[in-house]
Design a protein around this motif. Structure first.
Motif, PDB file in Angstrom:
ATOM      1  N   VAL A  62       0.882  -1.168   0.000  1.00  0.00           N
ATOM      2  CA  VAL A  62       0.000   0.000   0.000  1.00  0.00           C
ATOM      3  C   VAL A  62       0.917   1.215   0.000  1.00  0.00           C
ATOM      4  N   VAL A  63       0.737   2.082  -0.991  1.00  0.00           N
ATOM      5  CA  VAL A  63       1.580   3.256  -1.177  1.00  0.00           C
ATOM      6  C   VAL A  63       0.784   4.487  -0.759  1.00  0.00           C
ATOM      7  N   GLU A  64       1.409   5.344   0.040  1.00  0.00           N
ATOM      8  CA  GLU A  64       0.749   6.568   0.499  1.00  0.00           C
ATOM      9  C   GLU A  64       1.301   7.772  -0.254  1.00  0.00           C
ATOM     10  N   ILE A  65       0.394   8.589  -0.755  1.00  0.00           N
ATOM     11  CA  ILE A  65       0.738   9.816  -1.461  1.00  0.00           C
ATOM     12  C   ILE A  65       0.318  10.985  -0.571  1.00  0.00           C
ATOM     13  N   SER A  66       1.228  11.900  -0.309  1.00  0.00           N
ATOM     14  CA  SER A  66       0.900  13.058   0.513  1.00  0.00           C
ATOM     15  C   SER A  66      -0.129  13.934  -0.205  1.00  0.00           C
ATOM     16  N   ALA A  67      -1.254  14.149   0.428  1.00  0.00           N
ATOM     17  CA  ALA A  67      -2.309  14.959  -0.185  1.00  0.00           C
ATOM     18  C   ALA A  67      -1.843  16.381  -0.462  1.00  0.00           C
ATOM     19  N   GLY A  68      -0.873  16.871   0.301  1.00  0.00           N
ATOM     20  CA  GLY A  68      -0.363  18.220   0.086  1.00  0.00           C
ATOM     21  C   GLY A  68       0.390  18.381  -1.216  1.00  0.00           C
ATOM     22  N   ALA A  69       0.828  17.284  -1.807  1.00  0.00           N
ATOM     23  CA  ALA A  69       1.571  17.337  -3.068  1.00  0.00           C
ATOM     24  C   ALA A  69       0.684  17.134  -4.294  1.00  0.00           C
ATOM     25  N   VAL A  70      -0.587  16.818  -4.064  1.00  0.00           N
ATOM     26  CA  VAL A  70      -1.494  16.488  -5.175  1.00  0.00           C
ATOM     27  C   VAL A  70      -1.912  17.741  -5.941  1.00  0.00           C
ATOM     28  N   VAL A  71      -1.804  17.658  -7.255  1.00  0.00           N
ATOM     29  CA  VAL A  71      -2.282  18.719  -8.140  1.00  0.00           C
ATOM     30  C   VAL A  71      -3.690  18.387  -8.616  1.00  0.00           C
ATOM     31  N   ASP A  72      -3.892  17.149  -9.086  1.00  0.00           N
ATOM     32  CA  ASP A  72      -5.227  16.701  -9.461  1.00  0.00           C
ATOM     33  C   ASP A  72      -5.308  15.183  -9.439  1.00  0.00           C
ATOM     34  N   ILE A  73      -6.543  14.692  -9.397  1.00  0.00           N
ATOM     35  CA  ILE A  73      -6.835  13.263  -9.408  1.00  0.00           C
ATOM     36  C   ILE A  73      -7.907  13.036 -10.460  1.00  0.00           C
ATOM     37  N   ALA A  74      -7.679  12.060 -11.329  1.00  0.00           N
ATOM     38  CA  ALA A  74      -8.650  11.739 -12.378  1.00  0.00           C
ATOM     39  C   ALA A  74      -8.986  10.258 -12.301  1.00  0.00           C
ATOM     40  N   PRO A  75     -10.195   9.887 -12.684  1.00  0.00           N
ATOM     41  CA  PRO A  75     -10.523   8.467 -12.730  1.00  0.00           C
ATOM     42  C   PRO A  75      -9.654   7.761 -13.775  1.00  0.00           C
ATOM     43  N   TRP A  76      -9.331   6.509 -13.510  1.00  0.00           N
ATOM     44  CA  TRP A  76      -8.546   5.695 -14.446  1.00  0.00           C
ATOM     45  C   TRP A  76      -9.460   4.559 -14.885  1.00  0.00           C
ATOM     46  N   HIS A  77      -9.974   4.649 -16.121  1.00  0.00           N
ATOM     47  CA  HIS A  77     -10.969   3.708 -16.636  1.00  0.00           C
ATOM     48  C   HIS A  77     -10.335   2.526 -17.358  1.00  0.00           C
ATOM     49  N   HIS A  78      -9.129   2.175 -16.988  1.00  0.00           N
ATOM     50  CA  HIS A  78      -8.367   1.151 -17.703  1.00  0.00           C
ATOM     51  C   HIS A  78      -7.774   0.166 -16.705  1.00  0.00           C
ATOM     52  N   GLU A  79      -7.244  -0.926 -17.222  1.00  0.00           N
ATOM     53  CA  GLU A  79      -6.543  -1.877 -16.364  1.00  0.00           C
ATOM     54  C   GLU A  79      -5.321  -1.182 -15.772  1.00  0.00           C
ATOM     55  N   LEU A  80      -4.969  -1.568 -14.567  1.00  0.00           N
ATOM     56  CA  LEU A  80      -3.761  -1.010 -13.941  1.00  0.00           C
ATOM     57  C   LEU A  80      -2.541  -1.745 -14.481  1.00  0.00           C
ATOM     58  N   PRO A  81      -1.466  -1.005 -14.742  1.00  0.00           N
ATOM     59  CA  PRO A  81      -0.260  -1.663 -15.248  1.00  0.00           C
ATOM     60  C   PRO A  81       0.340  -2.604 -14.189  1.00  0.00           C
ATOM     61  N   THR A  82       0.868  -3.733 -14.645  1.00  0.00           N
ATOM     62  CA  THR A  82       1.442  -4.697 -13.711  1.00  0.00           C
ATOM     63  C   THR A  82       2.896  -5.015 -14.021  1.00  0.00           C
ATOM     64  N   THR A  83       3.411  -4.509 -15.120  1.00  0.00           N
ATOM     65  CA  THR A  83       4.811  -4.762 -15.490  1.00  0.00           C
ATOM     66  C   THR A  83       5.510  -3.445 -15.796  1.00  0.00           C
ATOM     67  N   ALA A  84       6.813  -3.452 -15.574  1.00  0.00           N
ATOM     68  CA  ALA A  84       7.604  -2.257 -15.876  1.00  0.00           C
ATOM     69  C   ALA A  84       7.650  -2.035 -17.379  1.00  0.00           C
ATOM     70  N   LYS A  85       7.664  -0.785 -17.721  1.00  0.00           N
ATOM     71  CA  LYS A  85       7.696  -0.420 -19.147  1.00  0.00           C
ATOM     72  C   LYS A  85       8.549   0.818 -19.300  1.00  0.00           C
TER      73      LYS A  85
END
Length: 85
Positions: A62-85
């Protein structure tokens, strides 16, 4: 809910963990998270799910992102990536 988060310097894509109490007060917690080093064209990434460069965290983390650093959040309507690219 899957989201892509744009912070002041970085991008992350993952699934929001509702009700997570973490180490960072006021943070946003993500599982199945990846750091996105290159989104390519932003509108193309949002419309198609294609990302230029991706570095996944271990899927059980579980990765935590500091809310103070957030510029924007958008829905992601796709599969989440599982491999490095």
């Amino acid at each position: 809910m899957r989201v892509i988060i744009r912070t002041v310097t970085l991008h992350y894509v993952g699934e929001v963990v509702e009700g997570h109490v973490g180490l960072l007060p006021g943070s946003i917690a993500l599982r199945k998270c990846s750091w996105v080093a290159d989104t390519g064209r932003w509108s193309v990434a949002l419309a198609t799910g294609q990302l230029g460069e991706v570095e996944p965290y271990p899927p059980e983390d579980v990765v935590e992102i500091s809310a103070g650093a957030v510029v924007d959040i958008a829905p992601w309507h796709h599969e989440l990536p599982t491999t490095a690219k």
